[in-house]
Every structure is written in structure tokens, then in C-alpha cells.
Design a protein around this motif. Structure first.
Motif, PDB file in Angstrom:
ATOM      1  N   VAL A  88     -32.383  29.429 -13.395  1.00  0.00           N
ATOM      2  CA  VAL A  88     -32.220  30.068 -14.700  1.00  0.00           C
ATOM      3  C   VAL A  88     -31.857  29.005 -15.738  1.00  0.00           C
ATOM      4  O   VAL A  88     -30.954  29.150 -16.535  1.00  0.00           O
ATOM      5  N   ASP A  89     -32.599  27.913 -15.699  1.00  0.00           N
ATOM      6  CA  ASP A  89     -32.426  26.807 -16.634  1.00  0.00           C
ATOM      7  C   ASP A  89     -33.748  26.647 -17.386  1.00  0.00           C
ATOM      8  O   ASP A  89     -34.718  26.130 -16.842  1.00  0.00           O
ATOM      9  N   GLY A  90     -33.774  27.123 -18.623  1.00  0.00           N
ATOM     10  CA  GLY A  90     -34.993  27.072 -19.411  1.00  0.00           C
ATOM     11  C   GLY A  90     -35.588  25.684 -19.505  1.00  0.00           C
ATOM     12  O   GLY A  90     -36.802  25.514 -19.455  1.00  0.00           O
ATOM     13  N   ARG A  91     -34.729  24.695 -19.632  1.00  0.00           N
ATOM     14  CA  ARG A  91     -35.224  23.325 -19.736  1.00  0.00           C
ATOM     15  C   ARG A  91     -35.994  22.913 -18.478  1.00  0.00           C
ATOM     16  O   ARG A  91     -36.998  22.211 -18.552  1.00  0.00           O
ATOM     17  N   ALA A  92     -35.543  23.362 -17.312  1.00  0.00           N
ATOM     18  CA  ALA A  92     -36.233  23.017 -16.064  1.00  0.00           C
ATOM     19  C   ALA A  92     -37.669  23.535 -16.080  1.00  0.00           C
ATOM     20  O   ALA A  92     -38.596  22.833 -15.645  1.00  0.00           O
ATOM     21  N   TYR A  93     -37.871  24.733 -16.606  1.00  0.00           N
ATOM     22  CA  TYR A  93     -39.233  25.294 -16.673  1.00  0.00           C
ATOM     23  C   TYR A  93     -40.080  24.546 -17.704  1.00  0.00           C
ATOM     24  O   TYR A  93     -41.231  24.199 -17.428  1.00  0.00           O
ATOM     25  N   ILE A  94     -39.500  24.284 -18.866  1.00  0.00           N
ATOM     26  CA  ILE A  94     -40.245  23.577 -19.917  1.00  0.00           C
ATOM     27  C   ILE A  94     -40.616  22.174 -19.427  1.00  0.00           C
ATOM     28  O   ILE A  94     -41.759  21.741 -19.583  1.00  0.00           O
ATOM     29  N   ASP A  95     -39.664  21.472 -18.836  1.00  0.00           N
ATOM     30  CA  ASP A  95     -39.946  20.118 -18.333  1.00  0.00           C
ATOM     31  C   ASP A  95     -41.012  20.129 -17.245  1.00  0.00           C
ATOM     32  O   ASP A  95     -41.906  19.271 -17.221  1.00  0.00           O
ATOM     33  N   LEU A  97     -43.382  22.432 -16.747  1.00  0.00           N
ATOM     34  CA  LEU A  97     -44.679  22.791 -17.337  1.00  0.00           C
ATOM     35  C   LEU A  97     -45.262  21.619 -18.116  1.00  0.00           C
ATOM     36  O   LEU A  97     -46.459  21.334 -18.021  1.00  0.00           O
ATOM     37  N   ALA A  98     -44.413  20.920 -18.880  1.00  0.00           N
ATOM     38  CA  ALA A  98     -44.885  19.746 -19.624  1.00  0.00           C
ATOM     39  C   ALA A  98     -45.330  18.657 -18.654  1.00  0.00           C
ATOM     40  O   ALA A  98     -46.376  18.022 -18.840  1.00  0.00           O
ATOM     41  N   GLY A  99     -44.573  18.443 -17.594  1.00  0.00           N
ATOM     42  CA  GLY A  99     -44.929  17.451 -16.592  1.00  0.00           C
ATOM     43  C   GLY A  99     -46.231  17.792 -15.867  1.00  0.00           C
ATOM     44  O   GLY A  99     -46.933  16.909 -15.388  1.00  0.00           O
ATOM     45  N   ALA A 100     -46.550  19.083 -15.813  1.00  0.00           N
ATOM     46  CA  ALA A 100     -47.786  19.525 -15.159  1.00  0.00           C
ATOM     47  C   ALA A 100     -48.991  19.442 -16.094  1.00  0.00           C
ATOM     48  O   ALA A 100     -50.110  19.700 -15.670  1.00  0.00           O
ATOM     49  N   GLY A 101     -48.742  19.105 -17.377  1.00  0.00           N
ATOM     50  CA  GLY A 101     -49.859  18.918 -18.305  1.00  0.00           C
ATOM     51  C   GLY A 101     -49.974  19.924 -19.427  1.00  0.00           C
ATOM     52  O   GLY A 101     -50.850  19.807 -20.282  1.00  0.00           O
ATOM     53  N   PHE A 102     -49.113  20.940 -19.452  1.00  0.00           N
ATOM     54  CA  PHE A 102     -49.142  21.895 -20.552  1.00  0.00           C
ATOM     55  C   PHE A 102     -48.525  21.252 -21.799  1.00  0.00           C
ATOM     56  O   PHE A 102     -47.632  20.407 -21.692  1.00  0.00           O
ATOM     57  N   ASP A 103     -48.991  21.648 -22.970  1.00  0.00           N
ATOM     58  CA  ASP A 103     -48.540  21.090 -24.247  1.00  0.00           C
ATOM     59  C   ASP A 103     -47.145  21.601 -24.599  1.00  0.00           C
ATOM     60  O   ASP A 103     -46.966  22.787 -24.879  1.00  0.00           O
ATOM     61  N   LYS A 104     -46.171  20.712 -24.595  1.00  0.00           N
ATOM     62  CA  LYS A 104     -44.788  21.073 -24.901  1.00  0.00           C
ATOM     63  C   LYS A 104     -44.657  21.648 -26.311  1.00  0.00           C
ATOM     64  O   LYS A 104     -43.842  22.530 -26.563  1.00  0.00           O
ATOM     65  N   GLY A 105     -45.484  21.182 -27.240  1.00  0.00           N
ATOM     66  CA  GLY A 105     -45.454  21.684 -28.606  1.00  0.00           C
ATOM     67  C   GLY A 105     -45.924  23.119 -28.740  1.00  0.00           C
ATOM     68  O   GLY A 105     -45.689  23.759 -29.762  1.00  0.00           O
ATOM     69  N   ALA A 106     -46.566  23.646 -27.714  1.00  0.00           N
ATOM     70  CA  ALA A 106     -47.068  25.020 -27.729  1.00  0.00           C
ATOM     71  C   ALA A 106     -46.147  25.960 -26.945  1.00  0.00           C
ATOM     72  O   ALA A 106     -46.500  27.102 -26.681  1.00  0.00           O
ATOM     73  N   MET A 107     -44.952  25.477 -26.586  1.00  0.00           N
ATOM     74  CA  MET A 107     -44.039  26.251 -25.741  1.00  0.00           C
ATOM     75  C   MET A 107     -42.899  26.863 -26.540  1.00  0.00           C
ATOM     76  O   MET A 107     -42.513  26.368 -27.590  1.00  0.00           O
ATOM     77  N   GLN A 108     -42.354  27.939 -25.986  1.00  0.00           N
ATOM     78  CA  GLN A 108     -41.138  28.576 -26.485  1.00  0.00           C
ATOM     79  C   GLN A 108     -40.274  28.922 -25.278  1.00  0.00           C
ATOM     80  O   GLN A 108     -40.792  29.127 -24.172  1.00  0.00           O
ATOM     81  N   THR A 163     -35.398  32.383 -29.914  1.00  0.00           N
ATOM     82  CA  THR A 163     -35.793  31.298 -29.018  1.00  0.00           C
ATOM     83  C   THR A 163     -34.973  30.083 -29.403  1.00  0.00           C
ATOM     84  O   THR A 163     -34.348  30.052 -30.467  1.00  0.00           O
ATOM     85  N   ARG A 164     -34.942  29.111 -28.544  1.00  0.00           N
ATOM     86  CA  ARG A 164     -34.173  27.913 -28.868  1.00  0.00           C
ATOM     87  C   ARG A 164     -35.115  26.744 -29.101  1.00  0.00           C
ATOM     88  O   ARG A 164     -36.250  26.715 -28.591  1.00  0.00           O
ATOM     89  N   PRO A 165     -34.673  25.784 -29.891  1.00  0.00           N
ATOM     90  CA  PRO A 165     -35.538  24.620 -30.155  1.00  0.00           C
ATOM     91  C   PRO A 165     -35.789  23.829 -28.873  1.00  0.00           C
ATOM     92  O   PRO A 165     -34.900  23.671 -28.049  1.00  0.00           O
ATOM     93  N   ILE A 166     -36.991  23.372 -28.721  1.00  0.00           N
ATOM     94  CA  ILE A 166     -37.330  22.469 -27.608  1.00  0.00           C
ATOM     95  C   ILE A 166     -37.344  21.082 -28.219  1.00  0.00           C
ATOM     96  O   ILE A 166     -38.361  20.583 -28.666  1.00  0.00           O
ATOM     97  N   ASP A 167     -36.155  20.491 -28.266  1.00  0.00           N
ATOM     98  CA  ASP A 167     -35.971  19.219 -28.987  1.00  0.00           C
ATOM     99  C   ASP A 167     -35.565  18.079 -28.057  1.00  0.00           C
ATOM    100  O   ASP A 167     -34.929  17.128 -28.471  1.00  0.00           O
ATOM    101  N   TRP A 168     -35.933  18.183 -26.833  1.00  0.00           N
ATOM    102  CA  TRP A 168     -35.633  17.111 -25.875  1.00  0.00           C
ATOM    103  C   TRP A 168     -36.886  16.465 -25.392  1.00  0.00           C
ATOM    104  O   TRP A 168     -37.961  16.913 -25.539  1.00  0.00           O
TER     105      TRP A 168
END
Length: 168
Positions: A88-95, A97-108, A163-168
Motif C-alpha cells: 500500500v505504497d503508491g510510490r512503489a507502484y509508480i516506480d 510502472l515507470a521502470g517497466a516502461g510506462f510514462d511517469k508523466g501520464a500517471m496519477q 491525487t498527490r504530486p508525482i515529484d520524485w
């Protein structure tokens, strides 16, 4: 909030998202696919390419592909994170997904904590691909991860609410 109210609240929240999304004038709000930890349930007829069973290792990102085409890979990435320590760590999912090739700028992603500082009962995250969105929901009130394709919002995002900023 008690655990006994968590799952019905999560279902009501998902239904509210679907209902509000339907008011945007976009395509219908019913999911075209729903995936629960990797098993795809499709409303479209299977063709020879999709009828053959495939192992989770066989799915991959389809660069430039639709949300529908990328749902199996999105679901696999989500299931992998869920199986780890950052359930239940949003950053873990975003990281991931980004590491798998999805565009981080298109995420929430929604916050990991409630407004009073408690751990969230569930979190949602999304990736916008064209007019549609890959949306995932995880958390103790959900059970196994849920992933689906939903129409994007006319505002350009995928998730309704804070939603929270994805600023990392």
C-alpha cells in the motif's frame, strides 16, 4: 473505519467513479477488461492470438499500444508490487510502472494516508494511454489488486478526487 465497512466502501467508491466518469461525455464508463492479479476477463471475442494461454512471463509492454493491449502487462507489474513489501505504497507502484516502461508523466496516484494520518484503506493509481486509462486499486479493504481499463476524463486525467504530486 472498521474493516467490515472497508470493502463495501471501496466498491461504492469504484461505482461512484464509474458513474461520474460516465458524465464526462466520453466513451461508456463500463470497464472493457477487469483483471484480478493477472487473469484477464474480456468482453471482446477471443481471436487466435488471444485464445492461446500465456504465462505471466509472456506479457510485455506494447509501446504505442492501447490501454486494452497493455492491461495484461500493467496487471502483471501491479501483482508483482503487491507480492512485495510495498503493498500500500503508491510510490512503489509508480516506480515499478515507470521502470517497466510506462510514462511517469501520464500517471496519477492517490495518497497513502487518510486526511487524519491513518494508512489508507485503499489507493488508486493510473496511467493515461490515449483516450483511455489503466487504473489499479490496492489496499487492505480491496483484497487482491484490481486493474481495469476505464475511459479517460475530459480534464485529461484518470482519477477523480485528491491525487498527490508525482515529484520524485
Amino acid at each position: 473505519m472498521s474493516r467490515s465497512l472497508g470493502r463495501p466502501l471501496a466498491v461504492l467508491t469504484l461505482l461512484a467513479v464509474l458513474a461520474v466518469t460516465g458524465c464526462t461525455g466520453e466513451s461508456p464508463a463500463t470497464p472493457t477488461d477487469t483483471v484480478d492479479t493477472g487473469a484477464t476477463v474480456s468482453s471482446a471475442p477471443a481471436d487466435a492470438a488471444t485464445a492461446a494461454p500465456s504465462s505471466p512471463a509472456a506479457v510485455a509492454l506494447v509501446p504505442g499500444g492501447s490501454a486494452q493491449q497493455n492491461l495484461p502487462f500493467f496487471s502483471q507489474v501491479v501483482a508483482t508490487v503487491w507480492a512485495g513489501s510495498g503493498q500500500v505504497d503508491g510510490r512503489a507502484y509508480i516506480d515499478a510502472l515507470a521502470g517497466a516502461g510506462f510514462d511517469k508523466g501520464a500517471m496519477q496516484v492517490t495518497p497513502d494516508e487518510s486526511t487524519i494520518g491513518n494508512a489508507a484503506e485503499s489507493i488508486e493509481f493510473s496511467v493515461r494511454l490515449g483516450a483511455d486509462c489503466l487504473v489499479g486499486q490496492v489496499g487492505p479493504s480491496i483484497g487482491d489488486p484490481v486493474t481495469t481499463v476505464l475511459p479517460g476524463l475530459s480534464s485529461g486525467g484518470c482519477l477523480i478526487g485528491q491525487t498527490r504530486p508525482i515529484d520524485w
